[in-house]
Design an enzyme around this catalytic site. Sequence first.
Site, PDB file in Angstrom:
ATOM      1  N   SER A  87      57.557 111.274 115.460  1.00  0.00           N
ATOM      2  CA  SER A  87      56.570 112.338 115.275  1.00  0.00           C
ATOM      3  C   SER A  87      55.428 111.825 114.408  1.00  0.00           C
ATOM      4  O   SER A  87      55.635 111.031 113.491  1.00  0.00           O
ATOM      5  CB  SER A  87      57.234 113.545 114.599  1.00  0.00           C
ATOM      6  OG  SER A  87      56.264 114.439 114.087  1.00  0.00           O
ATOM      7  N   GLU A 125      62.755 113.658 128.479  1.00  0.00           N
ATOM      8  CA  GLU A 125      61.934 114.852 128.674  1.00  0.00           C
ATOM      9  C   GLU A 125      60.876 114.614 129.743  1.00  0.00           C
ATOM     10  O   GLU A 125      60.592 115.497 130.569  1.00  0.00           O
ATOM     11  CB  GLU A 125      61.274 115.237 127.354  1.00  0.00           C
ATOM     12  CG  GLU A 125      62.254 115.741 126.303  1.00  0.00           C
ATOM     13  CD  GLU A 125      61.617 115.940 124.940  1.00  0.00           C
ATOM     14  OE1 GLU A 125      62.321 116.450 124.063  1.00  0.00           O
ATOM     15  OE2 GLU A 125      60.425 115.581 124.756  1.00  0.00           O
TER      16      GLU A 125
END
Length: 459
Positions: A279, A292
């Site tokens: 992140s 994902e």
Amino acid sequence: MSTGKLWGGRFTQTGAHWVDEFGASISFDQELAHEDIQGSLAHVKMLKKTAILPAANADQIVAGLNKLATKLEQGELKFTVENEDIHLNLEKLLTDEIGPVAGKLHTARSRNDQVATDFHLYVKNRIPEVIAELKHLQTVIVSLAEENVETIMPGYTHMQHAQPISYAHYLLAYFEMFQRDVERFEFNMKHTNVSPLGAAALAGTTFPIDRQFSADELGFDDVYHNSLDAVSDRDFALEFLSNASILMMHVSRFCEEIILWCTYEFNYLELSDQFSTGSSIMPQKKNPDMAELIRGKSGRVFGDLIGLLTVMKSLPLAYNKDMQEDKEGVFDTVKTILPSIKIFTEMLRTAHIHKEKMADATTNDFSNATELADYLASKGIPFRQAHEIVGKLVLQGLQTGTTLQNIPLSEYKKISPLIEEDIYHDLESKVAVERRNSLGGTGFSQIRENLKRAKELIK
């Protein structure tokens, strides 16, 4: 006055440049350049064999096409919007290479059967690539399953703990799904490996062509037996997109579970760093981005299928310009599924399995409730009555924080004096898994038999 178009004999005007750009397909159908040259070589060889073209002309065209093929491989061919599509671009380039004799190549052929042939060849050439990637994925799954026959995890229904299973059994469930995907693509090849070449525009041709010869040259198993059908349907492409959609649905489900298994709450798996990202603001994050992304890419493949179905659903026979929209979705799907399978395979192969965490999740729950019901039934208690008894014990356990394996034998004896100490053995997760040896079950001996079968299927 000539419009400059190869088809422009009956026209005195042509569209503005922006109209030409809208109608042209060269921006994407240049993907078919290799197949178009391949189809043209087969066609001109047939024209030579049948003496429709003099041998000298045919040989000259073959030599020119081979030069274009070499230049294509070396990235030296330049395509233009003015020449609309890959067929006219290559014909123009061939004319530049060998002169007006290039115009004889199109004898007994239309762009309608030409593009259909190119498209068949494209899908025919890609199906083996998809199958090969699927076989590699299956090989990895079998290898992981062999290493984890006795790795215990919770099995789920409704995303609730149901019964303990082997992790190998879980993996082999996806092996079976991918096996059916392989078989669907293999069957797809039957409908793809058919030659439209020689159907011409829609009605065949008056020239004495030999369609079987050109089909053999291109490695097709058969020819279309109706010229209208040959140029006007794209069901082989729809079948490919349908198969790809089902495949991506399977991969997406697998990715969804991997994403769940990688959370702190589950912590069954940890993906390799090479298939994860961090992140920009939260230093602790390790995101399963590749899983994902693959899950997300299933949507674009589904869209490609719906897009072509929608294009085809109202078209009258035979060819219509709408069918220019048949290719981009297929190209997109090929470029989506091949890297998706490849990345998924390596992501799965390199993932770390937290075996103890998986096993622990089956020891402090009630996923062994069915084992207790079966045990009571084996002592003569009707199963429906046993089911109710166990249900009440589970409710009591939830209220008191007591698992079934922690209930004292004296309490079990109140249910039936036939209950013995062996009840605790049967309630162990590993024992529960090992004993389920019905055909196709999660029992260890069943899994080992299925691994043998899986290896044979991969061959």
